[in-house]
Scaffold this motif. Structure first.
Motif, short mmCIF file in Angstrom:
data_model
loop_
_atom_site.label_atom_id
_atom_site.label_comp_id
_atom_site.label_asym_id
_atom_site.label_seq_id
_atom_site.Cartn_x
_atom_site.Cartn_y
_atom_site.Cartn_z
N CYS A 108 1.01 -1.25 -0.01
CA CYS A 108 -0.23 -0.03 -0.07
C CYS A 108 0.92 1.36 -0.05
O CYS A 108 0.57 2.37 -0.52
CB CYS A 108 -0.89 0.01 1.22
N HIS A 116 -4.54 3.81 1.61
CA HIS A 116 -3.62 3.92 2.79
C HIS A 116 -2.24 4.62 1.89
O HIS A 116 -1.42 4.92 2.94
CB HIS A 116 -3.09 2.50 3.02
N HIS A 158 -3.35 -4.90 1.42
CA HIS A 158 -4.53 -4.79 2.54
C HIS A 158 -5.54 -5.66 2.16
O HIS A 158 -6.47 -5.93 3.20
CB HIS A 158 -5.09 -3.28 2.52
ZN LIG Z 1 -4.12 -0.28 1.15
#
Ligand SMILES: [Zn+2]
Length: 193
Positions: A108, A116, A158
């Protein structure tokens, strides 16, 4: 982090006393719930760029977990295959050479995930261009592989492992083997969010 310790860290980063891996580790843990690889956690703190290179090349936990899950599910694949593209190499994390599927597990932070991928508050002048280059390289790699007939799959770190695996299985099943005469052009670019 207080303003005071933030500026101390910034000074230490600038002087090379603290490797960027500390900064990265913090972000990584915060954003994805994973820690960095053991290798990067214990690596000697050399120059900043050398640390960056070490972090990039070492296998991260999400990559390792995804590969293990694939392997347990019976998939056989190449890992870390260097694929020449204009201006360098694409290095997908998982490659199926016969079906021409290239899978990238994108961190991320490094790959600027929309949910993020915030840039660090310190040393922005250093990180900004670096993250920008990663985004540009990702786009270049996608374009080159797609043009060469590959299916490109990008999965954010994620995404929970079970979900990544389920989506991947769907993609795999819907990507014909060479010689299959299935109707319709398969989807070529997948982003698993
Ligand atoms: Zn992410």
């Amino acid at each position: 982090m207080s303003a005071c310790s933030s500026s101390v860290l910034q000074n230490q980063l600038a002087s090379g006393k603290v490797g960027v891996r500390h900064l990265y580790s913090r972000f990584y843990r915060t954003e994805t719930g994973h820690t960095m690889t053991d290798e990067s956690a214990t690596a000697p703190s050399a120059g900043r760029s050398r640390n960056m290179a070490a972090i990039r090349r070492s296998e991260t936990k999400p990559e390792r977990e995804f590969r293990s899950a694939l392997h347990r599910a019976g998939y056989r694949f190449r890992k870390d295959l260097r694929m020449p593209v204009e201006g360098g190499y694409a290095r997908p994390d998982v490659v199926f050479t016969r079906r021409r599927i290239a899978v990238f597990i994108d961190g991320c932070f490094w790959h600027s995930c929309p949910a993020h991928g915030t840039e660090p508050g310190v040393n922005r002048g250093y990180w900004g261009p670096k993250l920008q280059r990663t985004r540009e390289r990702d786009a270049r790699d996608n374009e080159a592989l797609l043009a060469d007939g590959w299916v490109v799959v990008r999965i954010w770190t994620h995404v929970p492992l079970a979900q990544s695996l389920a989506v991947f299985e769907h993609i795999f099943e819907n990507t014909s083997r060479p010689g299959d005469a299935r109707a319709g052009a398969p989807e070529r670019m997948w982003r698993v969010e």
